[in-house]
Design a protein around this motif. Structure first.
Motif, PDB file in Angstrom:
ATOM      1  N   ILE A  55       4.524   9.050  -2.467  1.00 18.91           N
ATOM      2  CA  ILE A  55       3.927   9.650  -1.277  1.00 18.91           C
ATOM      3  C   ILE A  55       5.044   9.936  -0.287  1.00 18.91           C
ATOM      4  CG2 ILE A  55       3.502   7.506  -0.004  1.00 18.91           C
ATOM      5  CD1 ILE A  55       0.578   9.493   0.052  1.00 18.91           C
ATOM      6  N   LEU A  90       5.363  10.241   3.838  1.00 19.56           N
ATOM      7  CA  LEU A  90       4.751  10.243   5.172  1.00 19.56           C
ATOM      8  C   LEU A  90       5.646  10.924   6.195  1.00 19.56           C
ATOM      9  CD1 LEU A  90       3.416   6.594   5.244  1.00 19.56           C
ATOM     10  CD2 LEU A  90       2.138   8.679   4.858  1.00 19.56           C
ATOM     11  N   ALA A 133      12.865   1.609  -4.362  1.00 20.77           N
ATOM     12  CA  ALA A 133      11.989   1.063  -3.331  1.00 20.77           C
ATOM     13  C   ALA A 133      10.659   1.801  -3.343  1.00 20.77           C
ATOM     14  CB  ALA A 133      12.649   1.224  -1.969  1.00 20.77           C
ATOM     15  N   PRO A 134       9.586   1.139  -2.892  1.00 20.79           N
ATOM     16  CA  PRO A 134       8.291   1.821  -2.798  1.00 20.79           C
ATOM     17  C   PRO A 134       8.394   3.008  -1.836  1.00 20.79           C
ATOM     18  CG  PRO A 134       8.052  -0.534  -2.396  1.00 20.79           C
ATOM     19  CD  PRO A 134       9.509  -0.253  -2.434  1.00 20.79           C
ATOM     20  N   PHE A 171       6.274   4.631  -0.049  1.00 19.73           N
ATOM     21  CA  PHE A 171       5.597   4.659   1.249  1.00 19.73           C
ATOM     22  C   PHE A 171       6.384   3.883   2.299  1.00 19.73           C
ATOM     23  CE2 PHE A 171       3.765   0.796  -0.537  1.00 19.73           C
ATOM     24  CZ  PHE A 171       3.696  -0.052   0.552  1.00 19.73           C
ATOM     25  N   LEU A 172       7.089   2.817   1.876  1.00 18.90           N
ATOM     26  CA  LEU A 172       7.873   2.053   2.845  1.00 18.90           C
ATOM     27  C   LEU A 172       9.074   2.858   3.331  1.00 18.90           C
ATOM     28  CD1 LEU A 172       7.762  -1.486   1.261  1.00 18.90           C
ATOM     29  CD2 LEU A 172       6.829  -0.787   3.461  1.00 18.90           C
ATOM     30  N   ILE A 173       9.791   3.483   2.371  1.00 19.64           N
ATOM     31  CA  ILE A 173      10.944   4.301   2.767  1.00 19.64           C
ATOM     32  C   ILE A 173      10.494   5.415   3.710  1.00 19.64           C
ATOM     33  CG2 ILE A 173      12.652   5.953   1.918  1.00 19.64           C
ATOM     34  CD1 ILE A 173      13.550   3.285   1.124  1.00 19.64           C
ATOM     35  N   VAL A 216       7.715   5.624   5.548  1.00 20.86           N
ATOM     36  CA  VAL A 216       7.257   5.142   6.862  1.00 20.86           C
ATOM     37  C   VAL A 216       8.477   5.006   7.774  1.00 20.86           C
ATOM     38  CG1 VAL A 216       6.488   3.083   8.107  1.00 20.86           C
ATOM     39  CG2 VAL A 216       5.117   3.936   6.253  1.00 20.86           C
ATOM     40  N   LEU A 250      -1.436  13.336   7.906  1.00 18.82           N
ATOM     41  CA  LEU A 250      -2.843  13.098   7.581  1.00 18.82           C
ATOM     42  C   LEU A 250      -3.490  14.368   7.019  1.00 18.82           C
ATOM     43  CD1 LEU A 250      -5.412  11.237   7.835  1.00 18.82           C
ATOM     44  CD2 LEU A 250      -5.786  12.356  10.009  1.00 18.82           C
ATOM     45  N   ILE A 254      -1.902  15.266   3.489  1.00 17.88           N
ATOM     46  CA  ILE A 254      -2.388  14.423   2.392  1.00 17.88           C
ATOM     47  C   ILE A 254      -3.859  14.736   2.104  1.00 17.88           C
ATOM     48  CG2 ILE A 254      -2.833  12.034   1.688  1.00 17.88           C
ATOM     49  CD1 ILE A 254      -0.344  11.253   3.304  1.00 17.88           C
ATOM     50  N   ILE A 266      -4.838  10.844  -6.350  1.00 15.88           N
ATOM     51  CA  ILE A 266      -4.004  10.150  -5.379  1.00 15.88           C
ATOM     52  C   ILE A 266      -3.109   9.125  -6.060  1.00 15.88           C
ATOM     53  CG2 ILE A 266      -5.666   8.324  -4.780  1.00 15.88           C
ATOM     54  CD1 ILE A 266      -3.384  10.183  -2.334  1.00 15.88           C
TER      55      ILE A 266
END
Lengths: 316, 313
Positions: A57, A59, A109-110, A112-114, A116, A235, A238, A248
């Protein structure tokens, strides 16, 4: 094809509501112009399709677009010739997307964390660069959204072309198959010889490239750049991808469905505008739509359809 | 001691940035931030340990602070414990919605909480009818919670800080002495293995999201007490970044399964000190997002790098 039914039905529903609210709602020029306002989101959704299909994903797309627009506008004000600055802008967007991909694949690394973190960093960098002021774009590049060709505005044409290329790449090229393979089971893909890290990196770089183009379109449409533009646009993006029927959790793509979903979001946004919804309520409706669609995709549709059939026709 | 090095480093960095932090005034400012950061971070910590993420906490704070404000507006003489209870229950309900979507409907936590981030913010507007809760609605006794308390020399340990310390103790007890609390770590570390040992995923996920919501709800009441007013659009907005950064600085394993509440407390002190240092130093709001984003990025990369060899792709 069946995946496109729900967005199609929703489009009809929203159009009917819009027609109820205002008799002139279904005017082509009006709909075209209101869709142009969100064309950038649809554009980025094409890239996001690749990222989500690969099981990741992003963001940071909205922040990427804003930072790119801010830097480019700064350069233009500094006297850089417009064509060069536009190219530079697309380059910056590509670089920021590539950075996401490199961080994710190098550190394993995941995503979504990177993203974010980079979402905050890119937006923060734009804030640090401009502070509370806005930078005006030179008049030479302003107004691409008002020019039409073959009945459509230029941003919508770019969206149409990008989505067609995206669908082609996803369905007809090796790279597309790799993206789907990585998304459905990355370990199997790796053991089958798919260059998993490269596929993920390329998806992010591609999305960054599209963010760069979107940033230039936004700059031209608004004629200025400010750090707080496109807040919460991830938002919408996605939601477009999910409503379009892309899974998803990855492994199944539907780029053309995203185009339908884009039409839905554009219609929905203009209906909510006609109904005088404030920005926060609009965001809420989109949020509910996102959760509702993810939820709807989870429903065991086959089981329900089978239950609805008469007993004699049921599969054993 | 070695394990505390990263969160301690943040505190050192904050004090190096601004030696004036050693004064009693600055310590009091840090104690204004600490309860907010620590309380909400406790809930987020459990969610992360269980292998999830909750990015809707900022919106839950917004909703609960608006609700408390409206309750005070309707009934200014309401007892304070009841007001705080209202906030916690508000948060709990919203947290249960997150929990149901993640645990029952099995949706990805990130997508659920992105959606509820938007939805709950809208609810905050809806309940407040878009109006600001101004200082005149909030009784003085409620705002006094944030600047009165137990005096320790020139420093005042305010009631909010005491509340957050009590919450920390409760969380510490919950995670070490109850079966449910301990199974959160087991589940986050290896969901499949935990399931085979008879640990119920649904119960754990519902619990952590509900607790995260309840703590964010309490955080919303603290926000209203600390600032004395709240706007539906900005109350708690963006706070999820601060909180996730705190959890990451605390060395919590970001893919779930490991973390320590002791380190979380140190990290929360560090983040609060950094917050105060940045704003006193005149480093404007504009740079703070960049700082938090960068700190978070470094922590995520460091956390992943340590376990890099365990991950195949």
């Amino acid at each position: 094809m069946r995946r496109n039914i729900l967005p199609g039905l929703l489009i009809v529903l929203v159009a009917v509501i819009g027609n109820r609210l205002s008799p002139n709602f279904l005017d082509f020029a009006y709909l075209r112009d209101s869709a142009t306002l969100v064309a950038e989101l649809g554009l980025i959704a094409v890239g996001m399709n690749f990222i989500i299909t690969s099981g990741n994903i992003d963001l940071s797309v909205g922040s990427n677009m804003v930072l790119t627009a801010c830097i480019t506008a700064k350069f233009m004000v500094g006297g850089m010739p417009a064509p060069l600055a536009l190219l530079l802008g697309v380059g910056i967007g590509t670089l920021l997307g590539w950075l996401n991909g490199v961080l994710i694949t190098y550190f394993r690394a995941p995503s979504f964390l990177i993203t974010v973190a980079t979402m905050a960093m890119y937006r923060g960098a734009a804030k640090a660069l401009l502070g509370p002021q806005s930078v005006k774009a030179p008049s030479g590049i302003v107004g691409i959204d008002t020019q039409t060709f073959a009945g459509l505005t230029i941003p919508l044409l770019i969206l149409l072309v990008t989505a067609s290329i995206g669908a082609f790449v996803m369905q007809k090229t090796i790279f597309g198959s790799w993206v789907v393979a990585v998304g459905s089971n990355s370990r199997t893909a790796l053991y089958s010889g798919v260059p998993v890290a490269r596929v993920v990196r390329t998806s992010y770089t591609l999305t960054g490239f599209i963010c760069g183009i979107a940033a230039m379109l936004m700059l031209s449409r608004l004629g200025l750049a400010r750090h707080d533009l496109a807040m919460g646009s991830e938002l919408d993006i996605i939601t477009i991808v999910v409503v379009g029927g892309t899974a998803i959790q990855g492994g199944a793509a539907n780029v053309i469905g995203s185009l339908l979903a884009f039409i839905l979001i554009a219609l929905l946004r203009s209906v909510m505008g006609v109904a005088n919804f404030t920005a926060e309520y609009q965001m809420t409706i989109i949020g509910i739509l996102l959760i509702g669609m993810v939820l709807a995709n989870r429903l065991p549709l086959k089981l329900i359809l089978q239950k609805l059939r008469p007993k004699s026709q049921r599969a054993p | 001691m070695k394990r505390f090095i990263v969160p301690l480093l943040v505190i050192v960095a904050a004090y190096a940035l601004l030696p004036r932090l050693f004064t009693a005034d600055s310590t009091n400012s840090i104690l204004l931030w600490l309860p907010l950061v620590l309380t909400v971070a406790l809930g987020e910590f459990l969610v992360v340990v269980a292998g999830g993420i909750d990015i809707s906490v900022g919106s839950i704070m917004g909703f609960s602070s608006m609700t408390v404000g409206i309750v005070f507006k309707a009934n200014p003489s309401m007892p304070l414990p009841l007001a705080i209870l209202v906030a916690v229950v508000c948060g709990l309900i919203l947290g249960l919605i997150n929990g149901a979507l993640v645990a029952r409907a099995k949706l990805p936590p990130l997508i659920v909480t992105i959606g509820t981030l938007a939805t709950f913010r809208g609810l905050a507007f809806l309940i407040a009818k878009g109006e600001t809760i101004t200082g005149s609605y909030v009784p003085d006794s409620f705002t006094k919670l944030s600047n009165h308390g137990i005096p320790l020399g020139e420093v005042t340990l305010n009631w909010l800080a005491i509340t957050s310390i009590l919450c920390t103790a409760a969380f510490l007890w919950f995670t070490t002495n109850t079966a449910l609390g301990r199974s959160i770590f087991a589940f986050g570390g290896q969901p499949e293995g935990a399931l085979r040992r008879g640990i119920a995923a649904t119960r754990i996920q519902t619990t952590v999201y509900a607790l995260s919501g309840a703590m964010a709800g309490l955080g919303g009441a603290m926000y209203l007490s600390r600032f004395g007013q709240a706007q539906p659009g900005s109350a708690g907005s963006g706070f999820e970044l601060t909180v996730i950064a705190t959890v990451a600085i605390a060395g919590t394993k970001l893919t779930g399964g490991a973390g320590s509440i002791g380190k979380l407390v140190v990290a929360a002190i560090g983040v609060s000190a950094l917050n105060v240092a940045l704003s006193i130093q005149g480093i404007s709001d504009d740079w703070q997002t960049l700082v938090y984003g960068s700190v978070l990025l470094v922590m995520v990369c460091a956390d992943s790098f340590r376990r890099r060899s365990e991950v195949v792709v």
